[in-house]
Design a protein around this motif. Structure first.
Motif: not given
Length: 387
Positions: A116-122, A29-41, A160-166
């Motif tokens: 850093a953002a990819a690592s947080a998402l993983a 129902v929505h998308t939130i978007y967050v500037p990359a430098d402010l994003f964390s897990s 992301v792929v390196t940390r999550a395996g896929a």
């Protein structure tokens, strides 16, 4: 002699490819978007916590819900309970880490922020907290530096792929400011190369942002087909679009007639293609921590969400944690207010009788009613499924 229709099979194959008959599916129902430098897990849980605190402080009960969102008492009680449950269980359905306008030009920092953002998402994925849809918004090719956009995307996906395996499920990309149709084909070539290099599932899909009159001019039914199934959605961008038209600043609003026109072109171009549609956002937060200002923000946002829903746009962008309250409250009220009546009309059709009030529905209306019920069931779950 039997009369045949020359060339029918070829045309029908094109029709089936361009306008596939798809099973109903969930759409956020929505998308939130967050500037990359402010994003964390912790971003999704932080947004949910801030929204819940605002609700507790400024929307403590069903009576407040009824007053702020102009709902009948019974419906307000149901919506209040559902919004509280949603904020606790799944405050974010769709997330974009932003490397475009919300992030800006940071040549010395973007590589590190992408990793850093990819690592947080993983990490979110490993913890079971990754939203059902997630991804990033890259810089536009229209900015004149496609290499920057591609490098960020490659760094992000590799990490992301390196940390999550896929690549975890639910991934999608947002491709903004598509001023030239040729950029779409070029972006598809980039995705194909990344799929090969990183052994990604194919095809990686993306959504375009409709943010300029130039983009509206080349939207058409065969666009998705021409991109090999990669085009997942079209998202409207209110501020760039209204600025490009030369509207005055105080008229840069989602419910401006010029925005209605763009949305209707999007609907016409992609009807039946399976390409999802999303509306834009409100660029505002509460003016202060006072209940008066928080309520004023919720009322304005709710009015815009209702406007989107009434125009057949069931998804929009949220830019601040406060928007989660008004987003879910308005969406839930919209679906619940008509659910029982829609279900009764479908039952009447199946029983070959007139619905209450003597309504004799056409097959096309029944199809629309069934689709509305499916959207309601999807929107109301999983935190508070419709019984």
């Amino acid at each position: 002699m039997r009369i045949t229709v020359d060339g029918f099979e070829d045309v029908h194959r094109v029709q089936q490819a361009r306008y596939p008959v798809l099973e109903p599916r969930w759409q956020p129902v929505h998308t939130i978007y967050v500037p990359a430098d402010l994003f964390s897990s912790s971003t999704p849980s932080s947004w949910g916590g801030q929204a819940f605190d605002l609700m507790k402080a400024h929307l403590p009960d069903a009576a407040a819900m009824a007053e702020v969102f102009e709902l009948p008492a019974g419906l307000a009680a149901d919506v209040h309970a559902r919004v509280a449950a949603k904020l606790a269980a799944e405050p974010v359905e769709d997330l974009r880490v932003d490397f475009e306008d919300g992030y800006g030009v940071r040549p010395d920092a973007e590589d590190g922020d992408a990793v850093a953002a990819a690592s947080a998402l993983a990490r979110l994925h490993a913890e079971g907290g990754l939203p059902r849809r997630w991804g990033l918004r890259v810089k536009s090719f229209a900015d004149g530096d496609p290499g920057r956009s591609v490098r960020t995307l490659e760094l992000f996906l590799t990490e992301v792929v390196t940390r999550a395996g896929a690549l975890p499920p639910g991934f999608t990309l947002t491709f903004p400011k598509v001023l030239m149709e040729e950029y779409l084909g070029q972006f598809c070539e980039v995705l194909a190369a990344l799929e090969s290099r990183l052994a990604l599932p194919s095809p990686v899909r993306f959504e375009i942002q409709v943010e300029a009159p130039q983009t509206v001019m080349f939207l058409r039914a065969d666009l998705a087909e021409s991109l090999g199934g990669r085009l997942a959605a079209a998202h409207f961008g209110v501020f760039d679009y209204t600025a490009a038209l030369g509207l005055p600043p105080h008229e840069q609003r989602l419910d401006h007639p010029a925005c209605d026109h763009a949305r209707h072109v999007m609907q016409t171009a992609f009807a039946g293609t399976g390409v999802e549609l999303s509306d834009g956002s409100l660029a505002a937060s509460p003016a202060s921590a006072s209940t008066e200002d928080v309520h004023a923000l919720w009322r304005r946002h709710a009015a815009l969400v209702r406007h989107s829903l009434s125009h057949g746009f069931y998804q929009g962008w949220d830019m601040h944690p406060s928007h989660l309250v008004s987003r879910f409250a308005t969406v839930y009220a919209f679906h619940l207010a008509h659910y029982d009546a829609h279900a009764a009309r479908v039952r009447a059709w199946e029983e070959r009788r007139a619905a209450d009030g003597g309504v004799l529905d056409e097959p096309a209306t029944i199809k629309t009613l069934v689709a509305a019920l499916h959207r309601a069931d999807s929107a109301l779950s999983p935190a508070s499924p419709k019984a």
